[in-house]
Design an enzyme around this catalytic site. Sequence first.
Site, PDB file in Angstrom:
ATOM      1  N   HIS A  15      -4.592   8.201   6.974  1.00  0.00           N
ATOM      2  CA  HIS A  15      -4.340   8.197   5.529  1.00  0.00           C
ATOM      3  C   HIS A  15      -5.600   7.882   4.729  1.00  0.00           C
ATOM      4  CE1 HIS A  15      -3.510   3.758   5.966  1.00  0.00           C
ATOM      5  NE2 HIS A  15      -3.995   3.726   4.736  1.00  0.00           N
ATOM      6  N   SER A  69      -7.076  -1.023   5.607  1.00  0.00           N
ATOM      7  CA  SER A  69      -6.700   0.157   6.372  1.00  0.00           C
ATOM      8  C   SER A  69      -7.910   0.683   7.104  1.00  0.00           C
ATOM      9  CB  SER A  69      -6.174   1.245   5.446  1.00  0.00           C
ATOM     10  OG  SER A  69      -4.812   1.052   5.283  1.00  0.00           O
ATOM     11  N   ASP A 100      -1.963   6.678  13.149  1.00  0.00           N
ATOM     12  CA  ASP A 100      -2.668   6.755  11.865  1.00  0.00           C
ATOM     13  C   ASP A 100      -4.190   6.659  12.053  1.00  0.00           C
ATOM     14  OD1 ASP A 100      -3.372   6.691   9.213  1.00  0.00           O
ATOM     15  OD2 ASP A 100      -1.818   5.255   8.630  1.00  0.00           O
TER      16      ASP A 100
HETATM   17  N1  ARG Z   1       1.209   1.644   3.814  1.00  0.00           N
HETATM   18  C1  ARG Z   1      -0.085   1.979   4.325  1.00  0.00           C
HETATM   19  C2  ARG Z   1      -1.159   1.677   3.277  1.00  0.00           C
HETATM   20  O1  ARG Z   1      -0.909   0.995   2.350  1.00  0.00           O
HETATM   21  C3  ARG Z   1      -0.116   3.389   4.788  1.00  0.00           C
HETATM   22  C4  ARG Z   1      -0.048   4.434   3.720  1.00  0.00           C
HETATM   23  C5  ARG Z   1      -0.101   5.848   4.179  1.00  0.00           C
HETATM   24  N2  ARG Z   1       1.152   6.325   4.722  1.00  0.00           N
HETATM   25  C6  ARG Z   1       2.129   6.921   3.994  1.00  0.00           C
HETATM   26  N3  ARG Z   1       3.219   7.287   4.588  1.00  0.00           N
HETATM   27  N4  ARG Z   1       2.002   7.146   2.707  1.00  0.00           N
HETATM   28  O2  ARG Z   1      -2.101   2.342   2.971  1.00  0.00           O
HETATM   29  N1  GLU Z   2      -2.299   0.826   4.356  1.00  0.00           N
HETATM   30  C1  GLU Z   2      -3.078  -0.155   3.667  1.00  0.00           C
HETATM   31  C2  GLU Z   2      -4.439   0.343   3.207  1.00  0.00           C
HETATM   32  O1  GLU Z   2      -4.601   1.478   2.838  1.00  0.00           O
HETATM   33  C3  GLU Z   2      -3.174  -1.363   4.494  1.00  0.00           C
HETATM   34  C4  GLU Z   2      -1.873  -1.941   4.548  1.00  0.00           C
HETATM   35  C5  GLU Z   2      -1.783  -3.187   3.709  1.00  0.00           C
HETATM   36  O2  GLU Z   2      -1.789  -3.104   2.473  1.00  0.00           O
HETATM   37  O3  GLU Z   2      -1.717  -4.205   4.364  1.00  0.00           O
HETATM   38  O4  GLU Z   2      -5.387  -0.393   3.105  1.00  0.00           O
END
Ligand code: ARG
Ligand code: GLU
Length: 708
Positions: free
Chosen positions: A84, A637, A214
């Site tokens: 991502h 991330s 990911d």
């Molecule tokens: N929650 C994770 C972050 O904050 C992954 C985001 C990407 N994945 C998604 N299904 N949108 O970045």
């Molecule tokens: N998916 C998040 C990012 O893009 C990390 C997850 C979180 O916020 O802990 O940094």
Amino acid sequence: MKTFFFCITLFLILISPLRADEGMLIPSLISAFESDMKAKGMKLSAQDIYNVNKASIKDAILQFGGGCTAELVSNQGLLLTNHHCGYSQIQSHSSLEKDYLKFGFWAKNKQEELTNPGLTAVRIVRIEDVTKLILGLGKTDEASIQTFIKELTSKAVAGTHYEAEIKPFNYGNDYYMMVKEVFLDVRFVGTPPNSIGKFGGDTDNWVWPRHTGDFSVFRIYVGKDNKPAPYSIENVPYVPIHFLPISFKNRKQGDFTMVYGFPGSTEQHVVSSYLKFIIEKERPARIRMRDLSLGIIDAGMRGDDKTRIQYSAKQASIANSWKKWIGQIDGLKRLGAVDLKIQSEKKFEEKANNNADWKGKYGDVVQKMNELVASKIDFEFQYALGIEYFSYGPEYFKLIRGINDLIINYGKYKDKNEIQSVIDKLKISAEGFFKNYDETIDKRIFDLLTIEYFSQIGNLSMSENEIIALSTTIYSQSVLTNKERFMLFISNYTDSSKSIIENDPGFLHYTKLISKFRSETSPAFQSFNVEMTTLLKRYVEGKKVMFPNEKHWPDANSTLRISYGKLEGSSPADGMMYTEHTTLDGIIAKYNSGNPDFELLPRMLDLHKTKDYGQYAQNGELWVCFTGSNHTTGGNSGSPVLDKNGHLMGLNFDRTWESTMSDYMFDANRCRNVVVDIRYVLWVMDKYSGAKHLVDEMKLVKGKSKKS
Ligand code: ARG
Ligand code: GLU
């Protein structure tokens, strides 16, 4: 006598029970935690983690593209980050013919690695405490501080190819200078398909159990002198100072883990009434705005492949915070976070009021913060909704921001050639814009969000019917909402074009609202912020002075930090247990549920049948993800999760649903970060994708290893 007291204080700090799992620590200060980390199993020394005089783990950690973290894993500049995090690059190289989102991409050799204009990766050369210099200035006005900071930073990098930045920590109680090396040629090497890299989609986002692969792969290129250089065919792979060996050892619950990366922002010190506002008003309003746009985008993407590709990155970015906020509110409520804040504020005030000196310095600060919230929090509300509308609302707004320069400066350009070159550049970026734009979708978003924004903001009067009538005009006539009209307008830009655009209905609507936002909402919010920061500075100072035995750590601010904890599961709620890892079998089980977010390509099913896990398995199982008790946030991330020897166990990419509240309040019992196991990542490269040559670049450490 003084020394005696100093020693006693130091002793107390050292023996006090640090709550190991909370906190994002500054790497240059990590030696203060070395003994605690060792007690928890770490075999490294503080010097192995951070060292400015010789290679250390720090040199393998990079800030990727501004908002993520990446790590070097080979002596040829090979870089791993999340899928991502590389998503907009993956998308921009994709088309209906070359659908890398759907099928993945692997460069077969270095010649096939793809360039990404504008993408950077940043190494931290050193971190310097400059608090004394800045506070010693004796100036409190921002302008003088900024002038001094400019001098300091330019002195620090004079004669080098580095850049320097000074940031306040702890709301201005401390200042640190970060000296950086910015790499400018970062190429795209490979990615698994969405069915791996985004497996589980929004259904599983922020959720455990998780099965997302990911990750994506990049490579840093440099000039022949091994120093950063802009893209050139002559550039060569970067030879890093340090790269991370890969941990291939069996893992188990309780293993030491450490996350090293660039967390973006946390707000552990907000006052109780502010937290209440976030939970009850701000987040729900923003969630609602996004409910509306996601409803439209999701339907469009489901109905049509072209739209799916066009909107995938935008959809993911809107949906990500939207879902996090829902989890955050839920978690904070269940924890009773507002009441907990009130209790600790009482404790703070009692302590302050028992001592004449402290009373003067800190006695009124909590009350002052609550008063400020009561009188001015609406500025923050207006501001937050403005951000939702202008940045995540109708997309043609972005096009206006792109041509503003031309409109304003047209008269000042030297000659026809300069004008032509500005226009040519605009045309190129407009091509990019319209590639991912759908008029019908944008109009629907305009309708719903404008109505919602106006009704929330309250003081902007226009009825629903008037809004719909306006949008019909804008989307049928404006030069900003249709590619042919826009290209024609830009191509024939002349002296008289300014008056055309200034009477354009789309332009008029945007400018009227944005100028109000910029001249009223934004300054009011900024001044609220400045006042709050001044109070927070005093509040944090008070916490440190009056509660010296508690663990204090500066809120995240997109600088390099370390968190440490354990590989462990959790009990997120009464009667619930999360085990600490997931396996490939779980991927297949989710696929069988029929939800499109769990789509797989046939190859995965074939590989699962043959159970060809090779060296990547642990006791016959292929681990996919695991959780740890490391305090992380957005920006972490792609961060490496390291074992006790500093070897790469996996890539951090998320938190569990119940722990998204940790940006405001960390609960060691519940807060877990989610990691994709490096052995799964390498299995996907090798067995799934036929990119074994990349695995061969890395250094795999198997079985019982010595510290390297
Ligand atoms: N929650 C994770 C972050 O904050 C992954 C985001 C990407 N994945 C998604 N299904 N949108 O970045
Ligand atoms: N998916 C998040 C990012 O893009 C990390 C997850 C979180 O916020 O802990 O940094």
